[in-house]
Design a protein around this motif. Sequence first.
Motif, PDB file in Angstrom:
ATOM      1  N   ASP A   1       2.001   3.732   2.725  1.00 49.77           N
ATOM      2  CA  ASP A   1       0.792   4.643   2.898  1.00 49.77           C
ATOM      3  C   ASP A   1       1.095   6.355   1.329  1.00 49.77           C
ATOM      4  O   ASP A   1       1.521   6.023   0.734  1.00 49.77           O
TER       5      ASP A   1
ATOM      6  N   HIS B   1       0.886  -1.157  -0.284  1.00 50.55           N
ATOM      7  CA  HIS B   1       0.040  -0.623  -0.131  1.00 50.55           C
ATOM      8  C   HIS B   1       0.962   1.412   0.255  1.00 50.55           C
ATOM      9  O   HIS B   1       1.470   2.133   0.969  1.00 50.55           O
TER      10      HIS B   1
ATOM     11  N   HIS C   1       1.083   5.107  -2.728  1.00 52.56           N
ATOM     12  CA  HIS C   1       0.458   5.645  -3.577  1.00 52.56           C
ATOM     13  C   HIS C   1       2.153   6.231  -4.420  1.00 52.56           C
ATOM     14  O   HIS C   1       2.828   7.526  -2.947  1.00 52.56           O
TER      15      HIS C   1
ATOM     16  N   HIS D   1      -5.859   0.258   5.116  1.00 54.31           N
ATOM     17  CA  HIS D   1      -6.579   0.155   6.136  1.00 54.31           C
ATOM     18  C   HIS D   1      -7.302  -0.485   7.070  1.00 54.31           C
ATOM     19  O   HIS D   1      -6.705  -1.140   6.956  1.00 54.31           O
TER      20      HIS D   1
ATOM     21  N   HIS E   1      -9.850   1.669   0.035  1.00 54.39           N
ATOM     22  CA  HIS E   1      -9.569   2.509   1.133  1.00 54.39           C
ATOM     23  C   HIS E   1     -10.785   2.194   1.753  1.00 54.39           C
ATOM     24  O   HIS E   1     -11.943   2.548   1.020  1.00 54.39           O
TER      25      HIS E   1
HETATM   26 ZN    ZN Z   1      -3.914   5.013   0.569  1.00 58.61          ZN
END
Ligand code: ZN
Length: 324
Positions: free
Chosen positions: A275, A15, A17, A218, A194
């Motif tokens: 993240d 995970h 971005h 998450h 998400h």
């Molecule tokens: Zn995320």
Amino acid sequence: PFLTDWRAFPKLELHLHLEGAAPPALVRRLGAAQAIPLDGLFDAAGRYAASDFTSFLVAYERMSRVFAKPETYRELAEAVLAEQAAHGVIYTEIFISPPSLGFTSAEWLTMLAAIEEGANAAEASHGIVCRLIPVVIRHHGPEKALEAVRTVLAAPRGRMRGFGLAGDERRFTAADFIRPFAEMAEAGFRLTAHAGEFCGPQNVRDTLDLLHVERLGHGVRAVENPELVRRLAEEAIALELCPGSNIALGLYPDFASHPIDALRRAGCAVTVSTDDPPFFHTTISDEYLGLEAAFGYGEPEFAAFNRAALDAAFCEPALKTSLA
Ligand code: ZN
Ligand code: ADE
């Protein structure tokens, strides 16, 4: 207490971005070269300034404009993967977002090719292997999501294996994204979304029931409902947990208060990721360190998280075998 340097420990990260992992120095250089004002984005130490979720999303979209030329994604992808590799990541899945810069289909093809080149270069120099998960952005709405799906399906698949949903969870509902998820599943993409980050258990249930995801970005707030936690464990829904992100965005005050340990003990498929690491002033080794300090985790726990990540990875079976 004595804490471990976790950098050399082999890790899988599911995970992350792509723009959210952009090194601040690269963003400042590209911003300066294109005369894009970036005032307010950085603190005095040159790090991304801390913020709540709403301002984080605004900062994210502002910062992303330095990558408006799709060719810049080569350098971004290579830099992000090199940084992950420096922290022991051997395999990663990275979220990319076709609609976020308003790219045309042609620009999206250029961007994808640039990311593939950056990924090839990083794999050659650092050994890190990457697969991609295009995501649609919730707060851009269902119509933009369907447009993005068309764009993704028209492109060569390359390293793309999954499909997901990011952005402001408080906007729209899972039901609004049934079609894009159904079309991507039909086309063979594996699904994650998400949920359970800024909304509670009901949004997690809706995301499972309506979007049929096999993983949750998450999903931490599922912990507020014991029956839902049992369901996650029984159905082996992998949780892409990012404790440092949750702490930076104010969900929990510190590692010791994070639900990861409750979810692990309940038998959930727990994995650990970062993240948007520079935004949250973290690295994957810092996450391991924080978990070691708060819960006493060591190699057995971290090996279990990485086995869960391998099980939940969207890559092809032959690659899984070579990573095992
Ligand atoms: Zn995320
Ligand atoms: N996009 C980037 N980071 C995100 C997060 N933590 N939640 C939702 N969308 C995001």
